[in-house]
Design an enzyme around this catalytic site. Structure first.
Site, PDB file in Angstrom:
ATOM      1  N   ASP A 196      -2.234   6.287  -6.119  1.00  0.00           N
ATOM      2  CA  ASP A 196      -2.320   5.359  -4.992  1.00  0.00           C
ATOM      3  C   ASP A 196      -2.597   3.938  -5.459  1.00  0.00           C
ATOM      4  O   ASP A 196      -3.579   3.676  -6.148  1.00  0.00           O
ATOM      5  CB  ASP A 196      -3.426   5.812  -4.039  1.00  0.00           C
ATOM      6  CG  ASP A 196      -3.551   4.910  -2.826  1.00  0.00           C
ATOM      7  OD1 ASP A 196      -2.513   4.424  -2.345  1.00  0.00           O
ATOM      8  OD2 ASP A 196      -4.682   4.691  -2.363  1.00  0.00           O
ATOM      9  N   ASP A 210       0.815  -1.219   0.000  1.00  0.00           N
ATOM     10  CA  ASP A 210       0.000   0.000   0.000  1.00  0.00           C
ATOM     11  C   ASP A 210       0.848   1.267   0.000  1.00  0.00           C
ATOM     12  O   ASP A 210       1.518   1.575   0.983  1.00  0.00           O
ATOM     13  CB  ASP A 210      -0.896  -0.020   1.244  1.00  0.00           C
ATOM     14  CG  ASP A 210      -1.915   1.099   1.257  1.00  0.00           C
ATOM     15  OD1 ASP A 210      -1.974   1.881   0.294  1.00  0.00           O
ATOM     16  OD2 ASP A 210      -2.656   1.188   2.250  1.00  0.00           O
TER      17      ASP A 210
END
Length: 477
Positions: A345, A129
């Protein structure tokens, strides 16, 4: 964000009993000696969902993304202290690689990495992440089938709550102020409005990786800041043992690994509908060999803003065009210093646009699609409001990508990103396609999600503050 005032005393005592002496292992090598791979697999790898309904997958994906936005940006607003990026070692030709694949077969939009943590190594399944600063994993409890066992690792060293590291340096990681005794482990509490959260203690650990083609040898990344999570609340982390933090922060795994390999990392995300046997790599030290293709000669570059929306990876968007014509979107939407901005992201699946930009984009695309297809609603509702039905039976599919206007994202320095149609018109159910955008409130931050990034290689150069990207099949198998 609310915080718990104290940790369960049984967990504190457990960690206080841990032995922290180090042991040597034969067969290990320096990271500079060879390439290294850690296996990245998709969510639910231990429990495949072969009959997972596409509609259910999309609904869960959207829900997860919305919860994630609340988590990420509530943390951004509360986290204001930022340490300067520590200078990495000079860039070399050496890199470490982690195979990465889509979670399509398991109904998730996340990408997972199998990481060996501790000494001797314990295998953990962590979410990779770029929006998370802290690497954390669930610590073993009696009612858990999996989890990290700190008492079995000789390199697990807790961080005292009385230390400057806990009181000051870990404030951005939501350390708690409570310190019953000087030797009590420094604790953290992520607690969010949706009810999800992670409560645990900070430590430093060793991550072990097998060397690619290393004939059984391995390498170690030492002194990695980790969280030993003792309590997980909510569904946000379901199916994983924790998170591999890749955000721009001195205590993230991205920082630790990138500093060892010249300050760069890259990834190439396969099509999000690919099956699990198709994969590519998350690479530290530049674009990995497995990602190379003739298309890499067309690598484009734009400025990577590492300060305005830290710890996230921000880019300077100038506008969005449809078939070459820039949409009328106010420039302040893209200005981080005026309440806007855009980040790239890997942990968010769909692309989030603040309301003014969202209306302009879906309005233009929807107007064109409505000429060809019947607009419909997804069963159960949800935020994907621009969906279209087509004939999905027989030899004629009923959908032609030539009907869809070409979208492009323009950056302030002249670079342009041209995603394929399938990255913004996505399959939501049999015979139904939806525009893969979600509206978020203004003022706010827009997010280029991983579906929009698919079939491209992305290189984050943290030394030169540059983001490189190029189209690629991302298929290394």
């Amino acid at each position: 964000m609310s915080r718990l005032m104290m940790l369960p005393i049984t967990y504190i005592l457990l960690v206080l009993m841990i032995q922290t002496h180090d042991k040597s292992f034969s067969g290990y090598a320096s990271p500079a000696e060879a390439n290294v791979r850690l296996k990245l697999i998709h969510s639910g790898a231990y429990a495949p969902k072969s009959d997972y309904d596409q509609m259910e997958r999309i609904q869960e994906l959207v829900h997860s993304d919305i919860v994630r936005q609340g988590i990420m940006f509530s943390r951004h607003r509360e986290s204001t202290r930022r340490k300067a990026w520590e200078k990495p070692r000079p860039r070399t030709n050496v890199s470490i690689e982690m195979p990465i694949s889509s979670g399509r077969d398991y109904g998730t939009g996340q990408y997972f990495v199998e990481v060996k943590v501790g000494t001797p190594p314990q295998k953990m399944l962590l979410i990779a992440d770029t929006g998370s600063e802290l690497t954390w994993m669930s610590c073993k409890r009696r009612n858990r089938r999996r989890g990290f066992r700190p008492t079995r690792s000789s390199t697990f060293k807790t961080v005292p709550c009385s230390s400057r590291t806990c009181k000051i340096d870990f404030m951005d990681l939501f350390s708690l102020a409570r310190c019953p005794t000087p030797s009590t482990p420094c604790s953290y509490d992520y607690r969010y409005s949706d009810g999800s959260g992670a409560l645990g203690i900070f430590a430093r650990e060793t991550v072990t990786a097998d060397i690619a083609n290393g004939k059984g040898r391995a390498t170690k990344v030492k002194d990695v800041v980790v969280g030993c999570t003792l309590t997980i609340r909510g569904q946000s982390f379901q199916g994983a043992d924790g998170v591999l933090g890749l955000a721009y922060n001195n205590y993230s795994f991205a920082n630790r690994a990138s500093r060892m390999f010249g300050g760069t990392f890259s990834y190439c995300l396969v099509d999000h509908l690919s099956h699990n046997y198709l994969s590519n790599y998350l690479t530290f030290g530049g674009v990995g060999a497995a990602s190379h293709s003739p298309l890499l000669s067309h690598m484009r570059y734009t400025k990577l803003d590492l300060t305005s929306l830290s710890p996230f990876y921000a880019v300077n968007v100038k506008g969005i065009s449809i078939n070459g014509a820039l949409l009328k979107i106010p420039s302040l939407i893209w200005a981080a210093h005026r309440g806007g901005g855009t980040i790239v992201d890997s942990g968010t699946s769909l692309t989030f646009l603040t309301e003014p930009a969202y209306r302009a984009v879906v309005g233009a695309l929807g107007w064109a699609l409505s000429k060809r297809l019947e607009r419909t609603k997804l069963d159960g509702g949800g935020p994907l409001e621009y969906c279209y039905r087509y004939n999905s039976t027989g030899s004629w599919s009923g959908f032609d990508e030539s009907w869809v206007p070409r979208l492009a994202i323009h950056f302030g320095d002249g670079a342009r990103f041209d995603p394929p149609v399938k990255s913004y018109v996505i399959d939501a159910a049999p015979g139904v396609k939806c525009l893969g955008f979600v509206s978020t409130a203004w003022p706010g931050v827009s997010v280029i999600g991983n579906i929009m990034q698919q079939n491209h290689v992305w290189e984050f150069n943290l030394v030169q503050s540059v983001l490189g990207y190029a189209p690629s099949t991302c298929n290394s198998t």
